[in-house]
Scaffold this motif. Structure first.
Motif, PDB file in Angstrom:
ATOM      1  N   LEU A   1      -7.912  15.721 -19.523  1.00  0.00           N
ATOM      2  CA  LEU A   1      -7.275  14.484 -19.951  1.00  0.00           C
ATOM      3  C   LEU A   1      -6.021  14.295 -19.107  1.00  0.00           C
ATOM      4  CD1 LEU A   1      -9.033  15.417 -22.443  1.00  0.00           C
ATOM      5  CD2 LEU A   1      -7.434  14.172 -23.869  1.00  0.00           C
ATOM      6  N   MET A   2      -6.043  13.300 -18.232  1.00  0.00           N
ATOM      7  CA  MET A   2      -4.939  13.061 -17.315  1.00  0.00           C
ATOM      8  C   MET A   2      -4.003  11.992 -17.880  1.00  0.00           C
ATOM      9  SD  MET A   2      -5.529  15.186 -14.907  1.00  0.00           S
ATOM     10  CE  MET A   2      -4.321  14.626 -13.710  1.00  0.00           C
ATOM     11  N   SER A   3      -2.710  12.212 -17.723  1.00  0.00           N
ATOM     12  CA  SER A   3      -1.737  11.266 -18.256  1.00  0.00           C
ATOM     13  C   SER A   3      -1.581  10.055 -17.325  1.00  0.00           C
ATOM     14  CB  SER A   3      -0.388  11.959 -18.442  1.00  0.00           C
ATOM     15  OG  SER A   3       0.092  12.458 -17.201  1.00  0.00           O
ATOM     16  N   PRO A   4      -1.243   8.893 -17.892  1.00  0.00           N
ATOM     17  CA  PRO A   4      -1.272   8.627 -19.328  1.00  0.00           C
ATOM     18  C   PRO A   4      -2.683   8.270 -19.785  1.00  0.00           C
ATOM     19  CG  PRO A   4      -0.524   6.679 -18.176  1.00  0.00           C
ATOM     20  CD  PRO A   4      -0.746   7.733 -17.125  1.00  0.00           C
ATOM     21  N   ALA A   5      -3.067   8.778 -20.924  1.00  0.00           N
ATOM     22  CA  ALA A   5      -4.371   8.466 -21.502  1.00  0.00           C
ATOM     23  C   ALA A   5      -4.231   8.485 -23.016  1.00  0.00           C
ATOM     24  CB  ALA A   5      -5.429   9.470 -21.051  1.00  0.00           C
ATOM     25  N   PHE A   6      -5.120   7.758 -23.697  1.00  0.00           N
ATOM     26  CA  PHE A   6      -5.033   7.649 -25.147  1.00  0.00           C
ATOM     27  C   PHE A   6      -6.422   7.806 -25.743  1.00  0.00           C
ATOM     28  CE2 PHE A   6      -5.097   4.979 -29.042  1.00  0.00           C
ATOM     29  CZ  PHE A   6      -4.152   5.675 -29.779  1.00  0.00           C
ATOM     30  N   VAL A   7      -6.552   8.734 -26.697  1.00  0.00           N
ATOM     31  CA  VAL A   7      -7.810   8.959 -27.405  1.00  0.00           C
ATOM     32  C   VAL A   7      -7.554   8.713 -28.884  1.00  0.00           C
ATOM     33  CG1 VAL A   7      -9.675  10.572 -27.899  1.00  0.00           C
ATOM     34  CG2 VAL A   7      -8.500  10.674 -25.679  1.00  0.00           C
ATOM     35  N   ASN A   8      -8.224   7.734 -29.454  1.00  0.00           N
ATOM     36  CA  ASN A   8      -7.910   7.282 -30.804  1.00  0.00           C
ATOM     37  C   ASN A   8      -8.697   8.054 -31.864  1.00  0.00           C
ATOM     38  OD1 ASN A   8      -6.672   5.774 -32.785  1.00  0.00           O
ATOM     39  ND2 ASN A   8      -7.329   3.788 -31.988  1.00  0.00           N
ATOM     40  N   GLY A  26     -16.834  19.024 -21.044  1.00  0.00           N
ATOM     41  CA  GLY A  26     -16.863  18.807 -19.609  1.00  0.00           C
ATOM     42  C   GLY A  26     -16.547  17.406 -19.153  1.00  0.00           C
ATOM     43  N   THR A  27     -15.971  16.587 -20.025  1.00  0.00           N
ATOM     44  CA  THR A  27     -15.707  15.186 -19.700  1.00  0.00           C
ATOM     45  C   THR A  27     -14.304  14.997 -19.135  1.00  0.00           C
ATOM     46  OG1 THR A  27     -17.319  14.186 -21.186  1.00  0.00           O
ATOM     47  CG2 THR A  27     -15.332  12.913 -20.773  1.00  0.00           C
ATOM     48  N   LEU A  28     -14.178  14.096 -18.176  1.00  0.00           N
ATOM     49  CA  LEU A  28     -12.894  13.730 -17.583  1.00  0.00           C
ATOM     50  C   LEU A  28     -12.444  12.382 -18.129  1.00  0.00           C
ATOM     51  CD1 LEU A  28     -10.561  13.798 -15.474  1.00  0.00           C
ATOM     52  CD2 LEU A  28     -12.170  12.729 -13.866  1.00  0.00           C
ATOM     53  N   VAL A  29     -11.261  12.365 -18.743  1.00  0.00           N
ATOM     54  CA  VAL A  29     -10.594  11.130 -19.147  1.00  0.00           C
ATOM     55  C   VAL A  29      -9.427  10.960 -18.193  1.00  0.00           C
ATOM     56  CG1 VAL A  29      -9.418   9.899 -21.004  1.00  0.00           C
ATOM     57  CG2 VAL A  29     -11.290  11.461 -21.548  1.00  0.00           C
ATOM     58  N   ASP A  30      -9.535  10.025 -17.270  1.00  0.00           N
ATOM     59  CA  ASP A  30      -8.580   9.928 -16.170  1.00  0.00           C
ATOM     60  C   ASP A  30      -7.339   9.118 -16.569  1.00  0.00           C
ATOM     61  OD1 ASP A  30      -7.566  10.334 -13.627  1.00  0.00           O
ATOM     62  OD2 ASP A  30      -9.416   9.746 -12.617  1.00  0.00           O
ATOM     63  N   SER A  31      -6.422   8.992 -15.626  1.00  0.00           N
ATOM     64  CA  SER A  31      -5.150   8.318 -15.870  1.00  0.00           C
ATOM     65  C   SER A  31      -5.350   6.873 -16.308  1.00  0.00           C
ATOM     66  CB  SER A  31      -4.289   8.343 -14.602  1.00  0.00           C
ATOM     67  OG  SER A  31      -4.000   9.671 -14.212  1.00  0.00           O
ATOM     68  N   CYS A  32      -4.549   6.449 -17.272  1.00  0.00           N
ATOM     69  CA  CYS A  32      -4.538   5.080 -17.799  1.00  0.00           C
ATOM     70  C   CYS A  32      -5.833   4.715 -18.515  1.00  0.00           C
ATOM     71  CB  CYS A  32      -4.248   4.057 -16.704  1.00  0.00           C
ATOM     72  SG  CYS A  32      -2.665   4.304 -15.873  1.00  0.00           S
ATOM     73  N   ASP A  33      -6.574   5.714 -19.005  1.00  0.00           N
ATOM     74  CA  ASP A  33      -7.794   5.453 -19.765  1.00  0.00           C
ATOM     75  C   ASP A  33      -7.487   5.333 -21.251  1.00  0.00           C
ATOM     76  OD1 ASP A  33      -9.219   5.605 -17.448  1.00  0.00           O
ATOM     77  OD2 ASP A  33     -10.147   7.554 -17.865  1.00  0.00           O
ATOM     78  N   THR A  34      -8.280   4.511 -21.937  1.00  0.00           N
ATOM     79  CA  THR A  34      -8.219   4.388 -23.387  1.00  0.00           C
ATOM     80  C   THR A  34      -9.609   4.645 -23.961  1.00  0.00           C
ATOM     81  OG1 THR A  34      -6.420   2.777 -23.352  1.00  0.00           O
ATOM     82  CG2 THR A  34      -7.776   2.847 -25.333  1.00  0.00           C
ATOM     83  N   VAL A  35      -9.684   5.558 -24.926  1.00  0.00           N
ATOM     84  CA  VAL A  35     -10.922   5.819 -25.648  1.00  0.00           C
ATOM     85  C   VAL A  35     -10.693   5.343 -27.076  1.00  0.00           C
ATOM     86  CG1 VAL A  35     -12.601   7.545 -26.387  1.00  0.00           C
ATOM     87  CG2 VAL A  35     -11.449   7.786 -24.168  1.00  0.00           C
ATOM     88  N   GLY A  36     -11.349   4.265 -27.462  1.00  0.00           N
ATOM     89  CA  GLY A  36     -11.078   3.599 -28.719  1.00  0.00           C
ATOM     90  C   GLY A  36     -11.569   4.364 -29.928  1.00  0.00           C
ATOM     91  N   SER A  37     -11.111   3.931 -31.091  1.00  0.00           N
ATOM     92  CA  SER A  37     -11.471   4.559 -32.348  1.00  0.00           C
ATOM     93  C   SER A  37     -12.987   4.555 -32.542  1.00  0.00           C
ATOM     94  CB  SER A  37     -10.793   3.825 -33.509  1.00  0.00           C
ATOM     95  OG  SER A  37     -11.150   4.396 -34.735  1.00  0.00           O
ATOM     96  N   CYS A  38     -13.542   5.734 -32.824  1.00  0.00           N
ATOM     97  CA  CYS A  38     -14.970   5.957 -33.104  1.00  0.00           C
ATOM     98  C   CYS A  38     -15.849   5.941 -31.862  1.00  0.00           C
ATOM     99  CB  CYS A  38     -15.516   4.961 -34.121  1.00  0.00           C
ATOM    100  SG  CYS A  38     -14.727   5.064 -35.739  1.00  0.00           S
ATOM    101  N   ALA A  39     -15.306   5.676 -30.682  1.00  0.00           N
ATOM    102  CA  ALA A  39     -16.122   5.694 -29.470  1.00  0.00           C
ATOM    103  C   ALA A  39     -16.746   7.070 -29.283  1.00  0.00           C
ATOM    104  CB  ALA A  39     -15.277   5.325 -28.256  1.00  0.00           C
ATOM    105  N   GLN A  40     -17.994   7.092 -28.838  1.00  0.00           N
ATOM    106  CA  GLN A  40     -18.734   8.338 -28.651  1.00  0.00           C
ATOM    107  C   GLN A  40     -18.976   8.566 -27.163  1.00  0.00           C
ATOM    108  OE1 GLN A  40     -19.785  10.271 -31.698  1.00  0.00           O
ATOM    109  NE2 GLN A  40     -18.071   8.897 -32.176  1.00  0.00           N
ATOM    110  N   ILE A  41     -18.301   9.591 -26.622  1.00  0.00           N
ATOM    111  CA  ILE A  41     -18.403   9.914 -25.201  1.00  0.00           C
ATOM    112  C   ILE A  41     -19.158  11.233 -25.073  1.00  0.00           C
ATOM    113  CG2 ILE A  41     -17.151  10.197 -23.038  1.00  0.00           C
ATOM    114  CD1 ILE A  41     -16.579   7.546 -24.445  1.00  0.00           C
ATOM    115  N   GLY A  42     -20.215  11.253 -24.290  1.00  0.00           N
ATOM    116  CA  GLY A  42     -21.057  12.428 -24.175  1.00  0.00           C
ATOM    117  C   GLY A  42     -20.456  13.527 -23.335  1.00  0.00           C
ATOM    118  N   SER A  43     -21.286  14.491 -22.964  1.00  0.00           N
ATOM    119  CA  SER A  43     -20.863  15.633 -22.158  1.00  0.00           C
ATOM    120  C   SER A  43     -20.953  15.297 -20.671  1.00  0.00           C
ATOM    121  CB  SER A  43     -21.756  16.840 -22.455  1.00  0.00           C
ATOM    122  OG  SER A  43     -21.655  17.229 -23.808  1.00  0.00           O
TER     123      SER A  43
END
Length: 278
Positions: free
Chosen positions: A122-129, A137-154
């Protein structure tokens, strides 16, 4: 039906019947909510799951998330030397390192009730709700938003400045789903319960939403609300129903998504980028 599910459903019904609120919620009610949040963070319960190839919302899980807002008082809290006001503290990320996950400082925010798996970045800035699920094994890169209840796989790659929308209400609606081994280019937007099929590669700045058609050149059909598995997708503009107008010359165009077979060079490029993360 598990005991936790039963407790959440009963508490939801009491809340709907005005039998309990934030002022009257006591230790038993808050203990149920705390147990529920712990189960979310552990990945033991999820806001949506696949059934016979279709992703369906777990309504009681979304109800549990809403109860945490309805039965808790907003309070001042501290994070990074800044006072903020919310019903919950942020997630405790101290154990991420034990499972091989990394979260960089100064802006990487994970809200309590979000699941982050092993070997994630998880790279800054990022937000996981709250209610979001981020697979191993997932990459959440800079300036990413993962919204409430979103389902992100492997083994998913979310490129920089990517928005994954959340669908918390209505509770019966499934949220955005990004299946395993998907790569989203920088600046992508996925909203309103759209499902991106596994092993797909999406070009940068692509907007995926149920209102925009996906021209699937593999099956030679137009689909809405999903990108089939094993596709390479990118944005194109097609002619709209608006033709010549006094305010502009020529016809108007509207966005569309074109999906093709995954090219071998696309897979090789993705593999090279994965190697850089090892």
């Amino acid at each position: 039906m598990s005991t936790l599910e039963t407790d959440v459903i009963e508490l939801w019904e009491r809340k709907q019947n005005d039998e309990v609120d934030a002022d009257s919620a006591g230790e038993d009610e808050l203990a149920t909510l705390d147990e529920f949040l712990a189960a979310l963070e552990a990945g033991e319960v999820r806001a949506a799951e696949p059934h016979d190839g279709t992703w369906e919302a777990n309504e009681w899980v979304k109800q549990g998330i809403l109860l945490n807002f309805g039965l808790r008082e907003t309070a001042p809290r501290e994070y990074g030397g800044v006072t903020y006001n919310d019903v919950l503290p942020l997630a405790d990320t101290s154990e991420y390192g034990d499972r091989g996950s990394r979260n960089t400082p100064d802006g990487t925010v994970v809200r309590q009730g979000a699941h982050v798996g092993s070997d994630c970045i998880l790279m800054s800035p990022a937000f996981v709700n709250i209610g979001a699920y981020v697979g191993d094994g997932t990459l959440v890169d800079s300036c990413d938003t993962v919204g409430s209840c979103a389902q992100i796989g492997s083994n998913v790659k979310l490129g920089a400045n990517t928005l994954i929308g959340g669908v918390l209400e209505p509770v019966e609606n499934a949220p955005v789903v990004i299946e395993d081994d998907v790569s989203l280019g920088a600046g992508c937007r996925v909203t309103s319960g759209f499902v991106v099929g596994e092993n797909s590669v999406v070009g940068e700045n692509t907007l995926l939403t149920p209102r925009i058609p996906v021209y699937d050149l593999v099956e030679e059909e137009v689909v809405y609300g999903e990108l089939p598995a094993n596709r390479r997708a990118f944005t194109r503009f097609v002619e709209s129903s608006v033709s010549d107008h006094d305010l502009f010359e020529g016809g108007a165009y509207k966005p569309a998504v074109v999906a093709t077979d995954l090219a071998e060079e696309t897979l090789e490029a993705t593999e090279r980028e994965d190697a850089l993360r090892e």
